[in-house]
Design an enzyme around this catalytic site. Sequence first.
Site, PDB file in Angstrom:
ATOM      1  CB  VAL A 168       9.352 -10.231  -1.280  1.00  0.00           C
ATOM      2  CG1 VAL A 168       8.572 -11.478  -0.866  1.00  0.00           C
ATOM      3  CG2 VAL A 168       9.701  -9.395  -0.066  1.00  0.00           C
ATOM      4  CE1 TYR A 169       6.717 -12.624  -9.022  1.00  0.00           C
ATOM      5  CE2 TYR A 169       8.332 -11.228 -10.133  1.00  0.00           C
ATOM      6  CZ  TYR A 169       7.329 -12.181 -10.188  1.00  0.00           C
ATOM      7  OH  TYR A 169       6.939 -12.693 -11.395  1.00  0.00           O
ATOM      8  N   GLY A 170      11.523 -11.446  -6.309  1.00  0.00           N
ATOM      9  CA  GLY A 170      12.713 -11.970  -6.959  1.00  0.00           C
ATOM     10  C   GLY A 170      13.305 -13.145  -6.209  1.00  0.00           C
ATOM     11  CD  GLN A 217       8.464  -7.411  -3.094  1.00  0.00           C
ATOM     12  OE1 GLN A 217       8.974  -8.295  -3.751  1.00  0.00           O
ATOM     13  NE2 GLN A 217       7.204  -7.478  -2.683  1.00  0.00           N
ATOM     14  CB  SER A 265       9.352 -16.031  -4.258  1.00  0.00           C
ATOM     15  OG  SER A 265       8.875 -15.277  -5.367  1.00  0.00           O
TER      16      SER A 265
END
Length: 245
Positions: A163-165, A95, A167
């Site tokens: 994206v994960y980072g 991502q 969030s």
Amino acid sequence: MKSVLITGANKGIGLETAKQLAKKGLFVYLGSRDIAKGNAIIKELIENGSENIQAIEIDVTKPETILAAKNIIEMEQGHLDILINNAGISGIVPQNAIETSIDNYKEVFETNFYGVISVTQAFINLLRKSEVPRIVNVSTSVGSLALQSNPDWPAYDYAKYAVYGSSKAAMNMYTVHLAYEMRNTAFKINAVCPGLTKTDFTNFNGGEVDVAAKRIIKYALLDENGPTGKFFSEETNPETGEIPW
């Protein structure tokens, strides 16, 4: 007996954290989106000698399950001592900031950010009834703005988790504000990175799951002199554990 709720605890680090806390004599609510899977795990744990542990259905993206879980714990315990916001998803990978769809961002934020807020707000009054309320928001060093923007940071060029980072960075800011609002109380509220760990979340790359669980438990069981409103990653900083936001 202290009570603890761990979201997303039917596997991986959450499950290992539940096992270790049960062995320490706490009553553990093992949060699982699928109650059938949660009950199957509990059955196996009890057969292997575990005590003081039960599955509870909770999907952090579904308010009705959060409320139902809160009502069960309130009826059975009357309060909650520890909340470990462990449930999280990585989203579609790889991502990046430019090409990853907004739908992927929304899905990940729904669990990793809004889910943490929903669960915390639902359980805050039960936590207020505890003499030693603790909240651990399970984070990641990849969510550190200071580290991720540092060219000398080992993961600087590892842009696989935009994206994960993002969030987790948002969740970290929520942790800061939550700790500030509860600063004059007995609450200890921190964000904790358990480190890269061998689970299906990481395709089984990294360190041992028992070590990761111990890192979370350390901050779940802080005494009255423990820190609050901090970000810890003992994998990143073995000396003091604290890392920059």
